[in-house]
Scaffold this active site. Structure first.
Site, mmCIF file in Angstrom:
data_model
loop_
_atom_site.group_PDB
_atom_site.id
_atom_site.type_symbol
_atom_site.label_atom_id
_atom_site.label_comp_id
_atom_site.label_asym_id
_atom_site.label_seq_id
_atom_site.Cartn_x
_atom_site.Cartn_y
_atom_site.Cartn_z
ATOM 1 C CB CYS A 69 -12.005 0.824 6.643
ATOM 2 S SG CYS A 69 -10.319 2.443 7.058
ATOM 3 C CB CYS A 209 -3.701 1.752 5.808
ATOM 4 S SG CYS A 209 -5.202 -0.366 5.832
#
EC number: 5.1.1.7
Length: 272
Positions: A69, A209
């Protein structure tokens, strides 16, 4: 159990430490819940490592694990420095991927996500069955499936306003068809790119993101002649600076420390 909450580009994460690996899926669902927990996009478990400054296990808010991530990598980098786990410049292990961190200012963090892989180039015809009539996505001639730590499907539109007219059901169908996060982007000029991301694990649009921005940046660079350095602006409007150096994807932006939370019942239930 003590959790520290950080935010990067609009993504928020709960970070805590453990001295041993175990399954924290249920804990992630509990503490990340927006109404019944502390609320976060994901949970980071910081673990000791023999070969690196530390390593992590990352969980999405639905309890599923993810190997990488991007925004969480910047957040955990600042956390590790502030808690004397690692110096300003350090390397940690995210799954099988080495992530290097550089803290340039008190809250400006640069993360090197490493390399990327082009998995597939997908013509519009392979996706049309997922579109409704007059869909914005019908205007995208080609989609690109790119792995920047996790898989992302990337498509570019010709009108910035179309980013506000995306159909959640269509993106969800694409997400399941390709088992990837979905990113729709607009190249405003050579150095500025806007995007929206439908994220796995969140199962909805997300404010930002990091790996999605990296995938969009790579697609723009390889297929639309974007430069080796660009500013990407996600739904949160908190921009990130991305650059390509020696095939590594670097991205830099602000990380904010939000606060600390304590969950006493975890000790009682033996979860830690």
């Amino acid at each position: 159990m003590v959790f520290y909450k950080y935010s990067g580009s609009g993504n928020d994460f709960l970070i805590t430490q453990s001295f041993k690996k175990k399954d924290f899926s249920n804990l992630a669902k509990q503490v990340c819940h927006r109404h019944e927990g502390f609320g976060a996009d994901g949970l980071v478990i910081v673990l000791p490592s023999k070969d690196y400054d530390y390593e992590w296990d990352f969980y999405n808010s639905d309890g599923s694990k993810a190997g990488m991530c991007g925004n969480a990598s910047r957040c955990v980098g600042l956390f590790a420095y502030q808690h004397a786990i690692a110096p300003k410049e350090h390397v940690f292990l995210a799954g099988k991927r080495e992530i290097s961190i550089c803290i340039e200012e008190p809250n400006i963090i640069e993360s090197n996500l490493g390399n990327y892989k082009i998995l597939d180039t997908i013509p519009n015809l392979r996706c049309k069955k997922f579109f409704t009539n007059n869909s914005v996505l019908e205007n995208i001639l080609t989609f690109y499936l790119i792995d920047t730590g996790v898989p992302h499907l990337v498509g570019f539109v010709k009108n910035k306003e179309w980013l506000n007219s995306l159909n959640t059901l269509e993106l969800r169908a694409l997400r399941h068809a390709f088992n990837a996060n979905i990113n729709i982007a607009f190249i405003e000029n050579e150095e500025t790119i806007f995007l929206q991301t439908y994220e796995r694990g969140v199962e909805d649009f997300t404010l930002a993101c990091g790996t999605g921005m990296a995938a969009v940046f790579i697609a723009a660079r390889l297929f639309y002649n974007a430069p080796k350095k660009a500013t990407l602006i996600p739904k949160s409007n908190e921009s990130l600076e991305l650059s390509l150096k020696n095939d590594g994807i670097f991205y830099k932006g602000i990380v904010r420390y939000i606060g600390m939370s304590v969950l006493g019942s975890v000790f009682e239930n033996g979860c830690f």
